[in-house]
Design an enzyme around this catalytic site. Structure first.
Site: not given
Ligand SMILES: [Ca+2]
Ligand SMILES: [Ca+2]
Length: 606
Positions: A327, A399, A298
């Site tokens: 990410e 997202d 992340d």
């Protein structure tokens, strides 16, 4: 988490250009097993409720937005109308957006295990699960810790909490295996037994305010053994008159960020992260066959390169074939430093999504086939072939607006303008955004996109439910409970303001599922589609027709995409030799005619 994305975007411009023109290492540092593999992203709270007895209780929400753990609460009915406020929600007199974030549907690990055969039947080969570690939110990016699975994902939440209370988190010898932890190990074994792989989400930049280290720091201030872990600006001191002040991620105080120095995340949290990493990769020292196959990291851009380099060495020392994907939502040049061989094997390939969106989702704003080709080529060739084969080619995620809704909103913002698009594609920010069910014509676009994604070079990643026909605007609407064929759903009739619209039927789209299944099947049938070379055969701006060839040894597969509004003919000297046939029907073709918004796949063997 919308506010963070807005803030993050604002910070992009300030990120230093770390490496303007570093030449990518061409040595292949990536695992072989993950090249060209078919990924499926699961958001566990919304995938399947396999155990009604463990569903989160009011107290499990403490510390999570919207910070209401006193109003009425219950497990939200899985098959209810998304925008309809249920009676328990009406009691708190807050609007839909407040309540959507407060909902829990009860998805859990048993539900994931129960649906592995479904994933297998779709053709999925690897699973990326968003965070499973203990956390009060539905998304779990605000961890209490990294060494235990959320107790409400396992069979005995209260028993697990009592067990965990006996530990000293700094002493790995005191770490227990809870019933939820053990069920996660069963999940890993069941995934592996089916010949599939699984990676977990590592959220190592920040934690939630109920995190054990942060709670101790809050209580004990300078006397805490965790006093160096966070970015403390001042300790609470009545003599000096100073309050406890610390830095949260992008200023969000509920997400305290780990402190870093020139070596990366500082020693205390670094050792803890390394210990937790080992725990899930070689659980109980039973061997890496029983551990996860890798990690998705992340906000990788918010942790320094020095940390990732050390962490990769650690990961690869445990499992030399582990897969690490970051990410990153950055252009090629800013992504390059992470993919040189000493940090990550791939990224969540949002850049791929941006290009496909520009060519297929957009109508009057659609780019030409030649620009589509040029941009794909630049991305494909940016980091070396090993990385290219490993890139997670996605169209959406937890997202981003669902592909089923993106196709219902053409010619708005460009997806590549991430921050602007992010807000524009949220129904909560944009009342005119179309969050209704896509029409058949819009669904045809999704089909064309899916076919391209599944035939293109790289590792396609399907976001749970896209194959079932789910739709929804950006967060939170992209996180609806999964639509299953064995459940009967209420039609969607509510608007966010609780006014009504004509019913949108909600049910599992078996025809769309078989479309995804069919193209994944081609990928398995023809190894050229998985790891073969790539050559553009046509980028025809007049017809908006794009064709490419994938070759491996003697095998060749040709894919022709007609993005135009008229049927198109495809002619190429390549077709004169080698007896190409339609790969789906295996019929010989006199000429290759592609319907508008259609796709044809040819292969030189049955
Ligand atoms: Ca449950
Ligand atoms: Ca950081």
């Amino acid at each position: 988490m919308n506010i963070m994305h807005t803030l993050r975007n604002a910070c992009y411009g300030m990120l230093a250009l770390l490496s303007a023109s570093t030449v990518a290492a061409q040595n292949d540092h990536t695992p072989d097993w993950s090249k060209g593999i078919v990924w499926y992203q699961i958001f566990p709270e919304r995938f399947r409720n396999g155990d009604g007895s463990n569903d989160p209780k009011k107290g499990d929400l403490t510390g999570a937005y919207p910070f209401d753990d006193t109003s009425a609460f219950q497990t939200h009915p899985w098959t209810s109308d998304w925008y309809q406020l249920q009676p328990y929600e009406q009691d708190n007199h807050q609007n839909i957006w407040f309540n959507l974030q407060r909902r829990r549907y009860g998805g859990d690990i048993q539900g994931m295990i129960d649906k592995l055969d479904y994933l297998k039947s779709l053709g999925v080969e690897a699973i990326y699960s968003t965070p499973l570690f203990w956390s009060p939110s539905s998304h779990k990016y605000d961890a209490l810790l990294y060494h235990h699975i959320d107790p409400t994902f396992g069979p005995d939440p209260e028993g697990d909490k009592r067990l965990m209370a006996t530990e000293n988190p700094l002493d790995t010898a005191s770490w227990v295996w809870t019933s939820a932890d053990k069920l996660a190990l069963k999940l890993i074994d069941e995934v592996h037994r089916r010949g599939m792989r699984i990676i977990f989400d590592g959220v190592f930049n920040h934690v939630g305010i109920r995190n054990f280290a942060f709670q101790d720091l809050e209580r004990n201030q300078e006397r805490s053994p965790y006093k160096d872990w966070f970015i403390v600006q001042s300790f609470r001191d009545s003599a000096k008159g100073t309050p406890f002040k610390y830095k949260g991620w992008f200023g969000v105080r509920t997400l305290p960020e780990f402190r870093e120095d020139s070596t990366g995340i500082v020693a205390g949290p670094k050792q803890y992260i390394f210990n937790a990493t080992r725990r899930w990769m070689n659980p109980m020292n039973k061997g890496i066959a029983h551990g996860i196959d890798g990690w998705r990291l992340d906000v990788a851009y918010d942790v320094s390169h020095a940390f990732w380099k050390d962490w990769r060495r650690h990961v690869r020392s445990i499992n030399p074939e582990a897969y690490m994907t970051a990410e990153l939502v950055d252009p090629i040049e800013r992504t390059r430093p992470y993919l040189q061989g000493d940090e990550f094997d791939a990224t969540m390939n949002y850049n791929f999504a941006f290009i496909v969106h520009d060519f297929i989702v957009q109508d009057s704003l659609a780019i030409k086939a030649s620009e589509f080709d040029q941009r794909l080529r630049a991305l494909r060739e940016a980091f070396g072939n090993g990385v290219a084969l490993n890139m997670q080619n996605l169209m959406n995620s937890h997202d981003a607006t669902r592909i089923g809704s993106a196709v219902a909103n053409p010619d708005g913002r460009r997806f590549g303008d991430w921050g602007k698009y992010f807000n524009w594609s949220q129904k909560s920010n944009n009342a005119s955004y179309n969050a209704r069910k896509p029409t058949p014509a819009q669904l045809q676009k999704q089909k064309l996109i899916a076919a391209f994604q599944l035939l293109y070079l790289g590792a396609p990643m399907i976001y749970y439910g896209d194959e079932a026909g789910m739709w929804g605007s950006n967060d939170p609407d992209c996180r609806k409970p999964m639509v299953w064929s064995d459940l009967r759903y209420e039609a969607e009739t509510h608007n966010p303001d609780q006014s009504r619209h004509a019913p949108d039927n909600v049910s599992f789209n078996a025809e769309l599922f078989s479309w995804y299944q069919r193209f994944i099947g081609l990928r398995k049938k023809y190894p050229a589609l998985r790891t073969g070379s790539y050559e553009t055969l046509a980028a025809d701006d007049a017809q908006q027709l794009y064709a490419f060839s994938r070759k491996l040894g003697e095998e060749e597969v040709i894919v022709i995409i007609n993005r135009g509004t008229q049927p198109a003919l495809f002619q190429h000297e390549r077709l004169r030799k080698a007896g190409f046939r339609d790969a789906l029907s295996t019929k010989a073709l006199a000429q290759v005619r592609i319907p508008a918004m259609g796709v044809i796949v040819l292969a030189n063997r049955p």
